[in-house]
Design a protein around this motif. Structure first.
Motif, mmCIF file in Angstrom:
data_model
loop_
_atom_site.group_PDB
_atom_site.id
_atom_site.type_symbol
_atom_site.label_atom_id
_atom_site.label_comp_id
_atom_site.label_asym_id
_atom_site.label_seq_id
_atom_site.Cartn_x
_atom_site.Cartn_y
_atom_site.Cartn_z
ATOM 1 N N LYS A 16 -8.588 6.689 -4.373
ATOM 2 C CA LYS A 16 -8.099 8.066 -4.416
ATOM 3 C C LYS A 16 -6.674 8.109 -4.955
ATOM 4 N N ARG A 17 -6.366 9.184 -5.666
ATOM 5 C CA ARG A 17 -5.000 9.427 -6.125
ATOM 6 C C ARG A 17 -4.222 10.053 -4.975
ATOM 7 N N LYS A 18 -3.122 9.428 -4.577
ATOM 8 C CA LYS A 18 -2.377 9.917 -3.419
ATOM 9 C C LYS A 18 -1.826 11.323 -3.614
ATOM 10 N N SER A 19 -1.292 11.586 -4.792
ATOM 11 C CA SER A 19 -0.570 12.843 -5.001
ATOM 12 C C SER A 19 -1.471 14.066 -4.936
ATOM 13 N N ALA A 35 0.821 -1.205 0.000
ATOM 14 C CA ALA A 35 0.000 0.000 0.000
ATOM 15 C C ALA A 35 0.856 1.256 0.000
ATOM 16 N N ASP A 36 1.998 1.204 0.653
ATOM 17 C CA ASP A 36 2.880 2.383 0.699
ATOM 18 C C ASP A 36 3.499 2.674 -0.656
ATOM 19 N N GLU A 37 3.748 1.634 -1.453
ATOM 20 C CA GLU A 37 4.381 1.820 -2.754
ATOM 21 C C GLU A 37 3.403 2.288 -3.825
ATOM 22 N N ALA A 38 2.121 2.041 -3.653
ATOM 23 C CA ALA A 38 1.125 2.355 -4.664
ATOM 24 C C ALA A 38 0.878 3.855 -4.747
ATOM 25 N N SER A 39 0.451 4.308 -5.922
ATOM 26 C CA SER A 39 0.131 5.728 -6.129
ATOM 27 C C SER A 39 -1.334 6.026 -5.843
ATOM 28 N N TYR A 40 -2.029 5.099 -5.206
ATOM 29 C CA TYR A 40 -3.453 5.246 -4.926
ATOM 30 C C TYR A 40 -3.751 4.733 -3.523
ATOM 31 N N ASP A 41 -4.852 5.185 -2.976
ATOM 32 C CA ASP A 41 -5.375 4.700 -1.705
ATOM 33 C C ASP A 41 -6.733 4.071 -1.937
#
Length: 296
Positions: free
Chosen positions: A103-106, A84-90
């Motif tokens: 959700k998009r993390k950025s 989960a930490d490596e992904a660009s989404y939540d």
């Protein structure tokens, strides 16, 4: 209206009853129908919602019946898996477990928000709704579209292959249940519903999308981009790259539509032959006419 919590009565809704979270499989939840009452009959309960963090920019979530095998498109994707930490989404559920969100993390943009109130999972009817972050929605081939950007004014596209002449909002030769959404900040993401049954999608001005199908499971892939080019690269990485045809197979194409009589078709064939233009026929009947014209 699709996506509204008041759309269906409380008794028709699914509710979350258990949740499982690990690094390898970030989210797997069990959904139970609140009551056997149904609009369509033969409701399936429980339903499993399973989420896979396949790559940094690709997420898969699927809803399926854990007690009975239903047909799934046999697509094998290369998915090494990420944490989960490596992904660009939540991935998250609302506090009352009524919504499933991606959700998009950025940027914090909610790419998909699916209310469980609009989930149907019956033997021959499946439906799920998701909001989208903007009205800039593209895709859903193969149709004759009025524009590349779709109208969200309660438009419905059927997706079931038919061998018919092109017409607005009518099915054509292929089915591509994939869309791209360009977000307000110009980031883009794509979503594929991997399902081969007869289906359609309705676009509403919430803005939201509602998918309906008559079989299989609800199997979605989400591609985070963030550019449109990245989205298509990630999409074809999952489903397979297009193949370049052999040079000798390329040539002029004559459609089988628009010939009012055999005489018109014969004149077309003779004109091609006279101009020494290579051609291939589309079906057996055209082949026979070509052979007959050469014999005559």
């Amino acid at each position: 209206m699709a996506g509204s919590p008041e759309t269906f009565p409380e008794l028709l809704r699914y509710r979350l009853v258990t949740r499982r979270t690990t690094d390898a499989l970030p989210c797997a939840v069990t959904l139970n129908k609140r009551q056997a009452l149904s609009l369509f009959g033969n409701d399936i309960s429980p339903v499993i919602l399973e989420v896979e963090f396949q790559t940094r920019d690709r997420l898969r979530f699927r809803l399926y019946d854990p007690n009975r095998q239903r047909f799934e498109v046999p697509l094998k994707t290369d998915s090494p898996g990420v944490t989960a930490d490596e992904a660009s989404y939540d991935v998250e559920f609302a506090d009352n477990s009524s919504h499933f969100r991606i959700k998009r993390k950025s940027t914090g943009t909610v790419l998909c928000d699916s209310p469980l109130v609009d989930l149907f999972f019956s033997k021959q009817y499946l439906q799920i709704t998701t909001t989208v972050p903007s009205t800039s929605v593209y895709g859903f081939g193969e149709h004759e579209h009025p524009s590349f950007k779709h109208s969200m004014d309660f438009v419905t596209y059927g997706m079931f292959s038919r061998d018919q002449a092109p017409a607005p909002f009518a099915n054509l030769y292929g089915v591509h249940p994939f869309y791209m959404c360009v977000e307000a900040d110009s980031n883009a993401h794509g979503v594929l519903l991997l399902n081969s049954n007869a289906q359609d999608v309705s676009l509403s001005p919430n803005p939201s999308l509602t998918f309906h199908t008559i079989g299989g499971i609800l199997d979605f892939y989400v591609f985070l981009g963030p550019t449109p080019e990245n989205v298509i690269q990630q999409y074809t990485e999952a489903i397979g790259r297009p193949h370049m045809p052999a040079y000798w197979s390329l040539g002029f194409h004559l459609s089988r539509w628009g010939y009012g009589s055999i005489d018109v078709l014969k004149k077309t064939v003779n004109r091609m032959h006279y101009c020494d233009i290579p051609y291939v026929s589309m079906d057996f009947s055209v082949c026979m006419l070509i052979l007959q014209s050469k014999v005559q």
